[in-house]
Scaffold this motif. Structure first.
Motif: not given
Ligand code: NAD
Length: 364
Positions: A11-14, A33-35, A38-40, A87-92, A107-109, A136-138, A179-181
């Motif tokens: 997605g966006r940050i990738a 990988s992406d579901i 076209e994004r892949m 999306l963050s809900g899938l990170h763990a 792992l993204e924040k 946390h790139q900063l 929708a996850w945001r």
């Protein structure tokens, strides 16, 4: 060929990760990988075009292998490390599976949406001798590292107060685009999504947080989570912190201001991209000139990957932003949410917290 990465979530940050990898030596983006197919394809195209610009060796231009199911990517023994930009809900869940397949993880924040899962992942990585880098790139930005050095050297004297003012704008369209945001199950509120970088820097500079008193509220956006977060922090040495954060700064971002007030000095930086110094007063000679020369350097993403790649290639040590470090800002934010929920100050370490408990929030 160096380290072979696989990226999950195109997605966006990738795009930022793809850009950085394409410009890095000793690595190759071997799989995506992406579901959404076209994004892949788009991710793969992007990588190849960036790579072609930066690398001479044509054999490096093998296109990344697409995997619509990320489990098939994890089963590929040739992939050394996984980048998780879903999306963050899938990170763990994805991190756990990647570690169990003996992959290193970028792992993204935010690291996770529950404290138990963050603890579990940091422990699992240690047990499996895999490395986690939390984005946390900063922390890798030269000016932020300079502030850390000055604080640690005592050039501001004892720090009494740290303030993070986060004034951003996220439009209804931003939330409508995915929708996850703005949900407690898959995102967390603005402090966990947008504000976490500033909270991480405050606690990196000032030390562990021992108590948080917080409140949150919603603006006009039709979503579940907060748009405004306010917090008073106490640090282990008795210093105080103040967080004032919102994503309703109409009509666009004003930026984030980070300020430290010490007995012998004060630092305050901000602007839309931390490109302005408002106050830089320390005991160190020439410090202000040095800060001015560092402020515009924005190569933190490359520096972050450089740290991770160095650790993987050497097989020893930990990246600066490892899993145990990633838990810290998370825990302070969870404490602020728990305080908003209970309307009481909350002490750290927290026993447990999960963002879905915020569904009980009684908004005033
Ligand atoms: N470090 C930073 O400054 C920063 C900035 C922006 C976003 N982020 C974080 O990055 C993450 C992604 O944010 P985004 O804005 O790029 O989101 P996004 O919605 O644009 O992209 C997420 C992608 O994940 C894909 N996806 C969903 N389920 C999947 C699955 N099972 N397998 C593979 N792919 C799947 C989606 O199709 C989508 O393409 C979030 O956790 C966010 O907090 C970090």
């Amino acid at each position: 060929m160096g380290i072979r990465f696989g990226l999950i979530g195109c997605g966006r940050i990738a795009r930022r990760h793809i850009f950085t990898l394409a410009r890095s030596n000793d690595v190759h983006l071997a799989a995506v990988s992406d579901i959404m197919k076209e994004r892949m394809e788009e991710a793969s195209r992007l990588y190849q075009s960036y790579r072609a610009e930066t690398l001479a060796q044509q054999d490096e231009l093998t296109p990344p292998q697409p995997y619509q199911n990320f489990m098939d990517m994890l089963a590929n023994p040739d992939i050394d490390a996984i980048i998780i930009t879903t999306l963050s809900g899938l990170h763990a869940d994805i991190t756990r599976k990647a570690l169990l397949h003996n992959k290193h993880v970028v792992l993204e924040k935010p690291m996770t949406l529950s404290l138990a899962e963050a603890n579990e992942l940091a422990k699992l990585a240690d047990e499996r001798r895999r490395r986690i880098l939390v984005c946390h790139q900063l922390r890798y930005r030269p000016i932020m590292q300079e502030i850390k050095r000055l604080v640690d050297s005592g050039a501001l004297g004892r720090i009494h107060l740290g303030v993070a003012s986060i004034r951003l704008y996220r439009s209804p369209e931003y939330y409508a685009a995915a929708a996850w945001r703005g949900t407690w199950e898959e995102d967390g509120g603005m402090l966990l999504n947008q504000g976490i970088h500033a909270v991480d820097l405050l606690q990196w500079w000032m030390g562990d947080v021992t108590q948080v008193y917080g409140d949150i509220s919603r603006g006009s956006a039709k979503k579940e989570t907060e748009d405004i977060a306010l917090g008073i922090l106490t640090f282990a040495d008795g210093a105080r912190g103040l967080i004032e954060a919102n994503t309703i700064t109409y009509p666009n971002n004003m930026g984030t201001v980070l300020s430290l007030f010490g007995e012998k000095g004060a630092i305050s930086i901000g602007g839309t991209a931390f490109n302005e110094i408002y106050r830089w007063c320390t005991l160190e000679a020439g410090s202000e000139e040095r800060a001015a020369s560092l402020i515009t350097k924005e190569d933190e993403h490359e520096r972050m990957y450089g740290d991770f790649i160095r650790v993987l290639l050497s097989g020893s040590g930990q990246p600066l932003m490892n899993g145990n470090e990633g838990k810290k800002a998370l825990e302070s934010i969870f404490a602020l949410y728990a305080s908003a929920l209970s309307r009481m100050p909350v002490s750290l370490p927290l026993a447990s917290f999960v963002t879905t408990s915020m569904k009980e929030m009684k908004w005033l």
